[in-house]
Design a protein around this motif. Structure first.
Motif, PDB file in Angstrom:
ATOM      1  N   ALA A   1      -3.593   0.130  -6.176  1.00  0.00           N
ATOM      2  CA  ALA A   1      -5.036   0.382  -6.179  1.00  0.00           C
ATOM      3  C   ALA A   1      -5.744  -0.571  -7.117  1.00  0.00           C
ATOM      4  O   ALA A   1      -6.822  -1.088  -6.810  1.00  0.00           O
ATOM      5  CB  ALA A   1      -5.314   1.817  -6.608  1.00  0.00           C
TER       6      ALA A   1
ATOM      7  N   SER B   1      -4.522   0.518   0.831  1.00  0.00           N
ATOM      8  CA  SER B   1      -4.375   1.951   1.087  1.00  0.00           C
ATOM      9  C   SER B   1      -2.960   2.296   1.576  1.00  0.00           C
ATOM     10  O   SER B   1      -2.000   2.002   0.883  1.00  0.00           O
ATOM     11  CB  SER B   1      -5.465   2.432   2.058  1.00  0.00           C
ATOM     12  OG  SER B   1      -5.479   3.834   2.127  1.00  0.00           O
TER      13      SER B   1
ATOM     14  N   VAL C   1     -12.182   8.280  -9.574  1.00  0.00           N
ATOM     15  CA  VAL C   1     -10.847   8.106  -9.002  1.00  0.00           C
ATOM     16  C   VAL C   1      -9.916   7.457 -10.032  1.00  0.00           C
ATOM     17  O   VAL C   1      -8.755   7.852 -10.180  1.00  0.00           O
ATOM     18  CB  VAL C   1     -10.904   7.247  -7.712  1.00  0.00           C
ATOM     19  CG1 VAL C   1      -9.531   7.139  -7.079  1.00  0.00           C
ATOM     20  CG2 VAL C   1     -11.900   7.831  -6.722  1.00  0.00           C
TER      21      VAL C   1
ATOM     22  N   ASN D   1      -6.201  -3.891  -2.374  1.00  0.00           N
ATOM     23  CA  ASN D   1      -5.844  -2.491  -2.149  1.00  0.00           C
ATOM     24  C   ASN D   1      -5.811  -2.241  -0.644  1.00  0.00           C
ATOM     25  O   ASN D   1      -6.847  -2.244   0.015  1.00  0.00           O
ATOM     26  CB  ASN D   1      -6.892  -1.608  -2.849  1.00  0.00           C
ATOM     27  CG  ASN D   1      -6.649  -0.124  -2.673  1.00  0.00           C
ATOM     28  OD1 ASN D   1      -5.990   0.307  -1.728  1.00  0.00           O
ATOM     29  ND2 ASN D   1      -7.208   0.675  -3.561  1.00  0.00           N
TER      30      ASN D   1
ATOM     31  N   CYS E   1      -4.421   6.764   0.835  1.00  0.00           N
ATOM     32  CA  CYS E   1      -3.489   5.928   0.058  1.00  0.00           C
ATOM     33  C   CYS E   1      -2.189   6.659  -0.259  1.00  0.00           C
ATOM     34  O   CYS E   1      -1.238   6.045  -0.746  1.00  0.00           O
ATOM     35  CB  CYS E   1      -4.149   5.452  -1.219  1.00  0.00           C
ATOM     36  SG  CYS E   1      -5.759   4.728  -0.930  1.00  0.00           S
TER      37      CYS E   1
ATOM     38  N   GLY F   1      -5.106   8.907  -3.482  1.00  0.00           N
ATOM     39  CA  GLY F   1      -6.382   8.383  -2.988  1.00  0.00           C
ATOM     40  C   GLY F   1      -7.234   9.446  -2.336  1.00  0.00           C
ATOM     41  O   GLY F   1      -7.166  10.621  -2.709  1.00  0.00           O
TER      42      GLY F   1
ATOM     43  N   TYR G   1      -2.250  13.255  -3.196  1.00  0.00           N
ATOM     44  CA  TYR G   1      -1.204  12.420  -3.787  1.00  0.00           C
ATOM     45  C   TYR G   1       0.173  12.863  -3.286  1.00  0.00           C
ATOM     46  O   TYR G   1       0.344  14.002  -2.844  1.00  0.00           O
ATOM     47  CB  TYR G   1      -1.234  12.492  -5.322  1.00  0.00           C
ATOM     48  CG  TYR G   1      -0.966  13.877  -5.861  1.00  0.00           C
ATOM     49  CD1 TYR G   1      -2.018  14.733  -6.168  1.00  0.00           C
ATOM     50  CD2 TYR G   1       0.331  14.348  -6.051  1.00  0.00           C
ATOM     51  CE1 TYR G   1      -1.785  16.015  -6.654  1.00  0.00           C
ATOM     52  CE2 TYR G   1       0.581  15.619  -6.541  1.00  0.00           C
ATOM     53  CZ  TYR G   1      -0.483  16.454  -6.834  1.00  0.00           C
ATOM     54  OH  TYR G   1      -0.241  17.718  -7.308  1.00  0.00           O
TER      55      TYR G   1
ATOM     56  N   HIS H   1       1.195   2.962  -5.472  1.00  0.00           N
ATOM     57  CA  HIS H   1       0.084   2.491  -4.643  1.00  0.00           C
ATOM     58  C   HIS H   1      -0.645   1.391  -5.407  1.00  0.00           C
ATOM     59  O   HIS H   1      -0.933   1.532  -6.601  1.00  0.00           O
ATOM     60  CB  HIS H   1      -0.846   3.672  -4.336  1.00  0.00           C
ATOM     61  CG  HIS H   1      -2.163   3.244  -3.778  1.00  0.00           C
ATOM     62  ND1 HIS H   1      -2.269   2.316  -2.757  1.00  0.00           N
ATOM     63  CD2 HIS H   1      -3.442   3.593  -4.114  1.00  0.00           C
ATOM     64  CE1 HIS H   1      -3.553   2.130  -2.493  1.00  0.00           C
ATOM     65  NE2 HIS H   1      -4.279   2.877  -3.294  1.00  0.00           N
TER      66      HIS H   1
END
Ligand code: UT7
Length: 336
Positions: A259, A290, A225, A288, A121, A319, A324, A257
């Protein structure tokens, strides 16, 4: 001894964005029975109302091609002038050759440099950072960065922890030279001590060697996460803003992102983003996706808010890895 060349004095920026959303819209109601869930639970826990699932024709390459062609058209730059294509994906179904090489052939420039990156991600932001540095160093003039996923191929529809969250799509940006700074320094890193928190297993070797092993699927320790994203990503995001020479008061948009809507809201709160900063919430109808989620969300935000063309946006991806990357970039100008 010195080498006889000079690094050009040039900056980089995003020239255009394009995206492709698969045709099939899948509501929560289609998913819930197999995972003993409910529309209400999914909306409350993730903010997702619906997502797109690719049909068999909407392959990783078909979706990438559509998103890329739109980005090229909007920039008014022909594919023949693109020096490199970086594809961020974890769901191109061949280990080698790369998806990017299939894409450049489809796009009609089979001689461009091409490679895939596996940073889940965070892949789009990794790719954007690399594209920017390639241009500023004079290695390339135009770089196409594609984020694409067909996560439905690797998601178990009976898995309560992932079936409602992951989805499919593609987004692409064309990055090129600029007199002004248009892409801020990338802040990136990992927490590999938690690399088991999101996995796509078993490996090809395990499948080959074991009669019981079957198709690889994503599994995720959602809470691990979630906590990491909420607590660790806010300082990373603030550092990216500071490195670009801005503050939360001079930032225009936040495109993280996509998510989980709760992660997006918690990050905005932790960073103390003022009300006027536009926040991308594409996860509500995209799920999501990714590596594809940031360019998809960027394109959606610009179509809702055309006044944001040319304005600053904080991008941050996080992710599997756990990895990151984040940077502030100027959003592309209005398409030609
Ligand atoms: O894109 C890569 C990075 N990924 C992420 O950033 C995702 C991060 N994680 C998340 O977004 C969230 O963890 C999820 C949305 C995946 C899950 O939400 P959660 O609030 O962390 O749920 P949970 O796993 O803590 O489960 C809470 C409760 C549990 O019941 P009890 O023990 O409280 O009675 C679960 O059994 O919800 C139950 N549950 C479900 N209920 C209905 C778990 N999954 C489901 C489900 N439907 N699908």
């Amino acid at each position: 001894m010195t080498l006889n060349f000079r690094t050009p004095n040039q900056e980089s920026r995003i020239l255009s964005v394009g995206s492709y959303r698969p045709s099939r819209i899948v509501a929560n109601s289609e998913i819930v029975d197999r995972i003993e869930s409910s529309d209400e639970w999914i909306r409350e826990r993730s903010g997702i109302e619906s997502r797109r699932f690719a049909t068999s024709e909407e392959t990783v390459i078909a979706m990438s091609k559509a998103a890329s062609e739109l980005a090229l058209k909007r920039a008014g730059v022909p594919m023949s002038e693109v020096d490199a294509v970086i594809m961020a994906t974890v769901s191109y179904p061949y280990q080698t050759p790369s998806g990017a090489t299939e894409l450049i052939r489809e796009l009609g420039n089979p001689r461009a440099a091409a490679f895939d990156i596996s940073a889940a991600c965070a892949g789009f932001c990794y790719g954007l950072g690399m594209a920017s540095d390639l241009i500023r160093a004079g290695t390339a003039k135009y770089v196409l960065v594609v984020g694409v996923e067909r996560l439905t191929d690797f998601t178990d529809p009976d898995d309560r922890g992932t079936a409602f969250i992951f989805a499919d799509g593609a987004g692409a940006v064309l990055v090129g030279p600029s007199r002004e700074s248009g892409i801020g320094p990338m802040v990136w890193g990992s927490d590999a001590t938690n690399r088991e928190a999101i996995t796509l297993e078993p490996s090809w070797i395990e499948i080959r060697d074991s009669a019981e092993m079957s198709w690889p699927e994503i599994s995720m320790a959602g809470q691990t996460v979630f906590r990491w994203a909420v607590y660790e990503m806010a300082p990373v995001a603030l550092e990216a803003i500071q490195k670009a020479g801005l503050t939360v008061d001079t930032l225009d948009a936040f495109i993280p992102h996509q998510a989980n809507l709760r992660i997006i809201d918690a990050l905005a709160k932790a960073m103390k983003l003022p009300e006027r900063v536009a926040i991308a919430k594409d996860v509500r109808t995209a799920g999501n996706t990714s590596a594809a989620s940031i360019p998809l969300a960027m394109d959606a935000l610009l179509s809702e808010r055309p006044d944001l063309h040319g304005k600053s946006a904080l991008l941050i991806g996080f992710g599997a890895g756990l990895v990151y990357a984040g940077q502030v970039a100027l959003l592309p100008p209005e398409p030609k």
